[in-house]
Design a protein around this motif. Structure first.
Motif, PDB file in Angstrom:
ATOM      1  N   ARG A  20       0.840  -1.204   0.000  1.00  0.00           N
ATOM      2  CA  ARG A  20       0.000   0.000   0.000  1.00  0.00           C
ATOM      3  C   ARG A  20       0.870   1.246   0.000  1.00  0.00           C
ATOM      4  NH1 ARG A  20      -2.349  -2.772   4.291  1.00  0.00           N
ATOM      5  NH2 ARG A  20      -1.949  -1.051   5.722  1.00  0.00           N
ATOM      6  N   ARG A  21       1.967   1.215   0.734  1.00  0.00           N
ATOM      7  CA  ARG A  21       2.897   2.348   0.777  1.00  0.00           C
ATOM      8  C   ARG A  21       3.514   2.589  -0.601  1.00  0.00           C
ATOM      9  NH1 ARG A  21       4.770   6.764   3.901  1.00  0.00           N
ATOM     10  NH2 ARG A  21       6.570   7.439   2.738  1.00  0.00           N
ATOM     11  N   GLU A  22       3.902   1.512  -1.271  1.00  0.00           N
ATOM     12  CA  GLU A  22       4.467   1.637  -2.620  1.00  0.00           C
ATOM     13  C   GLU A  22       3.458   2.299  -3.566  1.00  0.00           C
ATOM     14  OE1 GLU A  22       5.651  -2.293  -3.783  1.00  0.00           O
ATOM     15  OE2 GLU A  22       7.244  -2.372  -2.288  1.00  0.00           O
ATOM     16  N   LEU A  23       2.186   1.914  -3.455  1.00  0.00           N
ATOM     17  CA  LEU A  23       1.150   2.525  -4.286  1.00  0.00           C
ATOM     18  C   LEU A  23       1.010   4.017  -3.987  1.00  0.00           C
ATOM     19  CD1 LEU A  23      -1.581  -0.271  -4.212  1.00  0.00           C
ATOM     20  CD2 LEU A  23      -0.092   0.362  -6.128  1.00  0.00           C
ATOM     21  N   LEU A  24       1.098   4.366  -2.710  1.00  0.00           N
ATOM     22  CA  LEU A  24       1.033   5.787  -2.341  1.00  0.00           C
ATOM     23  C   LEU A  24       2.204   6.564  -2.929  1.00  0.00           C
ATOM     24  CD1 LEU A  24      -0.101   5.901   1.393  1.00  0.00           C
ATOM     25  CD2 LEU A  24      -1.277   6.843  -0.586  1.00  0.00           C
ATOM     26  N   GLU A  25       3.389   5.976  -2.892  1.00  0.00           N
ATOM     27  CA  GLU A  25       4.566   6.658  -3.434  1.00  0.00           C
ATOM     28  C   GLU A  25       4.404   6.897  -4.936  1.00  0.00           C
ATOM     29  OE1 GLU A  25       7.903   4.320  -2.123  1.00  0.00           O
ATOM     30  OE2 GLU A  25       7.659   4.993  -0.060  1.00  0.00           O
ATOM     31  N   ILE A  26       3.786   5.950  -5.633  1.00  0.00           N
ATOM     32  CA  ILE A  26       3.515   6.135  -7.057  1.00  0.00           C
ATOM     33  C   ILE A  26       2.469   7.234  -7.251  1.00  0.00           C
ATOM     34  CG2 ILE A  26       2.495   5.064  -9.114  1.00  0.00           C
ATOM     35  CD1 ILE A  26       3.762   2.397  -8.065  1.00  0.00           C
ATOM     36  N   ALA A  27       1.410   7.189  -6.450  1.00  0.00           N
ATOM     37  CA  ALA A  27       0.328   8.174  -6.564  1.00  0.00           C
ATOM     38  C   ALA A  27       0.810   9.585  -6.232  1.00  0.00           C
ATOM     39  CB  ALA A  27      -0.841   7.788  -5.653  1.00  0.00           C
ATOM     40  N   PHE A  28       1.781   9.710  -5.333  1.00  0.00           N
ATOM     41  CA  PHE A  28       2.289  11.013  -4.910  1.00  0.00           C
ATOM     42  C   PHE A  28       3.602  11.368  -5.596  1.00  0.00           C
ATOM     43  CE2 PHE A  28      -0.851  10.579  -1.691  1.00  0.00           C
ATOM     44  CZ  PHE A  28      -1.144  11.868  -1.294  1.00  0.00           C
ATOM     45  N   LYS A  29       3.875  10.730  -6.718  1.00  0.00           N
ATOM     46  CA  LYS A  29       5.123  11.002  -7.437  1.00  0.00           C
ATOM     47  C   LYS A  29       5.254  12.486  -7.763  1.00  0.00           C
ATOM     48  CE  LYS A  29       8.005   8.740 -10.768  1.00  0.00           C
ATOM     49  NZ  LYS A  29       8.093   7.624 -11.685  1.00  0.00           N
TER      50      LYS A  29
END
Length: 86
Positions: A20-29
């Motif tokens: 989930r954290r990895e997805l957030l990092e992509i979303a907040f790129k």
């Protein structure tokens, strides 16, 4: 923002916190004008907590990397460490 339960219409609660954290990092790129992804810390918690406290922050939320989101088991996989108000 430090966690996500739904992203772009997809439920993410079945995923581990790390995923989930990895997805957030992509979303907040790209920078967002009103939201900020919180810093992820994997060591030196005391030093980071002291920095947060010195800057009037509330504290830390500790999550297990392998934890899946559940409102019923949050106590076993998540810890909040907050500073005392004096």
């Amino acid at each position: 923002v430090f966690d996500v339960t739904c992203l772009f219409g997809h439920d993410t609660k079945h995923l581990t916190y790390l995923k989930r954290r990895e997805l957030l990092e992509i979303a907040f790129k790209n920078e967002h004008p009103q939201l900020k992804l919180v810093k992820r810390v994997t060591e030196n918690f005391k030093q980071f907590f002291d920095e947060i406290s010195a800057n009037d922050g509330e504290g830390l939320v500790l999550k297990r990397n392998d934890s899946k989101y559940s409102v019923y088991t949050k106590f076993n996989t998540t810890r909040r460490i907050i500073k005392a108000i004096t």
